[in-house]
Design a protein around this motif. Structure first.
Motif, PDB file in Angstrom:
ATOM      1  N   ALA A  92       0.797  -1.080   0.119  1.00  0.00           N
ATOM      2  CA  ALA A  92      -0.321  -0.406   0.489  1.00  0.00           C
ATOM      3  C   ALA A  92       0.717   1.187  -0.314  1.00  0.00           C
ATOM      4  O   ALA A  92       0.598   2.132  -0.672  1.00  0.00           O
ATOM      5  N   HIS A  96       1.799   2.068  -3.484  1.00  0.00           N
ATOM      6  CA  HIS A  96       1.249   2.379  -4.382  1.00  0.00           C
ATOM      7  C   HIS A  96       1.089   3.973  -3.823  1.00  0.00           C
ATOM      8  O   HIS A  96       1.211   4.332  -5.341  1.00  0.00           O
ATOM      9  N   SER A  97       1.267   4.394  -3.118  1.00  0.00           N
ATOM     10  CA  SER A  97       0.646   5.600  -2.426  1.00  0.00           C
ATOM     11  C   SER A  97       2.397   6.488  -2.804  1.00  0.00           C
ATOM     12  O   SER A  97       1.934   7.450  -3.117  1.00  0.00           O
ATOM     13  N   LEU A 107       1.026  11.842   0.917  1.00  0.00           N
ATOM     14  CA  LEU A 107       2.153  10.269   1.531  1.00  0.00           C
ATOM     15  C   LEU A 107       0.329   9.335   2.071  1.00  0.00           C
ATOM     16  O   LEU A 107       0.314   8.790   1.849  1.00  0.00           O
ATOM     17  N   GLN A 110      -3.012   9.431   0.835  1.00  0.00           N
ATOM     18  CA  GLN A 110      -3.026   8.183  -0.093  1.00  0.00           C
ATOM     19  C   GLN A 110      -2.758   6.883   0.497  1.00  0.00           C
ATOM     20  O   GLN A 110      -3.489   6.152   0.190  1.00  0.00           O
ATOM     21  N   VAL A 111      -1.735   6.626   1.374  1.00  0.00           N
ATOM     22  CA  VAL A 111      -2.167   5.421   1.820  1.00  0.00           C
ATOM     23  C   VAL A 111      -2.896   5.137   2.689  1.00  0.00           C
ATOM     24  O   VAL A 111      -3.702   3.518   2.749  1.00  0.00           O
ATOM     25  N   ARG A 137      -5.834   6.278   2.129  1.00  0.00           N
ATOM     26  CA  ARG A 137      -7.309   5.626   0.987  1.00  0.00           C
ATOM     27  C   ARG A 137      -6.756   4.536   0.260  1.00  0.00           C
ATOM     28  O   ARG A 137      -8.187   3.397   0.401  1.00  0.00           O
ATOM     29  N   THR A 138      -5.250   4.023  -0.018  1.00  0.00           N
ATOM     30  CA  THR A 138      -5.442   2.595  -0.564  1.00  0.00           C
ATOM     31  C   THR A 138      -5.999   1.478   0.871  1.00  0.00           C
ATOM     32  O   THR A 138      -6.041   0.743   0.140  1.00  0.00           O
TER      33      THR A 138
END
Length: 441
Positions: free
Chosen positions: A271, A274-275, A423, A426-427, A429-430
């Motif tokens: 994750a 991806h972030s 970051l 985004q983590v 959200r992922t």
């Protein structure tokens, strides 16, 4: 276990108290050299103390005599707490000390403000935990009529994150009246440092390290995006704490990882990869992660810096599930590489050539598996780190009965605040997206 930093720690006001260990000219030079981690740590001693603290609550007003006895038993139990370091022309040398005959109580310092109490704790920890002090730790407490807090800090040379849980559990039992003989048997970290490790230039694990670094010198991984610092520049550190997933959602995400034959740490690294890619950092995440070296039973309950480092690369694929699967293979291979002695490995690869003082790393601790975990929530067990300066991003992931949490350390610059904030958003959200997909929500 709640993981935080001292600037985020706000204890309930009360009376700060602490003890000192009398200085005694009875230290004996030890032939056992400092470990690699200790040498690196001590080489940066001029930049200030890097300490870790343990805190937990006990009911009612403090029984001071009982706590002093518990602290004395803790020192007697763990060899590293009866050792120190002295600077010599040839480098730091280890010194061994006898168990202190007594502790000297210092004057009480009442506080009605949480912030000033926190600053008192910080100030005393900075002084007591000096790397070359004869006793590099603070033995303290916050006394109140209804609930007291036992809090003690240690220079990083003597403890790791695992040790904080051990200290809390040992002190909890000792304060309750359990005799030292009834605690789990344990060895001494000083003895661990004397244990030889088999390693040679033909060790096949070197190939994995060489694939990560090359053989023209070791340049540790750095965060792949600009943090607003010029080369060689540092800034005061910024810390951000995030509760990434609830306990239920963490279990759900872990189940998703299991469908890819992976664990939660690999799934979280995926994750993270991806972030980083999503915010423009590229599709190859390269970092180091620490892993504990308490592989033998005699070290399971020992206080010390039982930590090695492992190199891992996670490559982003279109589907998170596929990245998780590949990340598990990468983590498994990295753990094997982490079993080699790092000093000899660095020498074999051409020596250390860092761009930054800090290293881009991600740590993962499942506190549910550590000593005393069943009591952590009830006693408000807390791991506190001090603050300093930074020139890279470092991440600490912690799993507890409350779920998955993250502590992020980075330079306090406008650029870093924006990048690291993006970051971490985004983590979250992922992870959340993967969880919702798992439960069909």
């Amino acid at each position: 276990m709640h993981v935080t930093t001292v600037d985020h720690y706000l204890p309930e006001p009360g009376t700060f108290m602490h003890w000192t260990v009398p200085t005694e000219p009875t230290g004996v030079a030890s032939p056992i050299p400092p470990s690699f981690n200790q040498l690196v740590h001590l080489s940066g001693a001029e930049s200030g103390s890097i300490w870790l603290a343990a805190a937990f609550d006990v009911p009612g007003a403090l029984d001071r005599a009982r706590l002093a006895a518990a602290y004395r038993a803790l020192i007697a139990r763990h060899g590293t707490l009866r050792s120190s370091f002295t600077a010599t022309p040839s480098g730091p040398r280890r010194v061994l000390h006898p168990t202190p005959p007594h502790l000297e109580p210092q004057p009480d310092q009442p506080h009605t403000c949480a912030t000033t109490l926190r600053e008192t704790l910080r100030r005393h920890s900075d002084i007591a935990c000096a790397p070359f002090a004869e006793r590099s730790y603070l033995l303290a407490a916050i006394d109140r009529p209804h609930t007291a807090t036992i809090v003690c800090a240690f220079d990083h040379a003597h403890v790791d994150a695992y040790s904080i849980a051990i200290v809390i559990e040992d002190l909890r039992q000792l304060y309750l009246g359990v005799t030292p003989e009834l605690l789990s048997p344990t060895g001494s970290f000083v003895d661990f440092c004397a244990t030889p490790v088999e390693f040679g230039p033909d060790d096949p694990r070197l190939a994995g390290w060489r694939a990560f670094f090359g053989d023209q010198g070791v340049t540790p991984p750095t965060f792949p995006l600009d943090l607003g610092l010029a080369p060689g520049q540092r800034a005061p550190q910024a810390v951000e704490l995030r509760h990434l997933l609830s306990a239920e959602d963490t279990d759900s995400y872990e189940s998703f990882c299991r469908t890819q034959q992976a664990g939660l740490f690999a799934g979280t690294l995926a994750a993270l990869a991806h972030s980083v890619d999503a915010i423009g950092g590229g599709d190859r995440l390269r970092l180091l992660f620490p892993l504990h070296t308490r592989r033998e039973p005699q070290w399971h309950h020992a206080v010390g810096w039982f930590t090695a480092n492992a190199p891992v690369t996670v490559t982003v694929t279109p589907e998170l599930a596929d990245t998780i699967h590949a990340a598990q293979s990468a983590v498994r291979a990295a753990i094997d590489l982490g079993t080699v002695p790092l000093a000899e490995t660095l020498h074999a690869l051409g020596g250390l050539r860092p761009h930054h003082a800090d290293i881009f790393m991600a740590s993962y601790v499942d506190y549910r598996r550590l000593p005393g975990a069943a009591h952590h929530r009830a006693i408000n067990a807390t791991h506190i780190s001090n603050t300093g300066s930074a020139d890279d991003v470092q991440l600490w992931l912690s799993r507890s009965d409350n779920g998955l949490a993250l502590r992020a350390r980075s330079p306090s610059t406008p650029t870093a605040h924006e990048v690291v904030g993006a970051l971490l958003d985004q983590v979250q959200r992922t992870l959340r997206t993967a969880h919702l997909a798992r439960v069909g929500g």
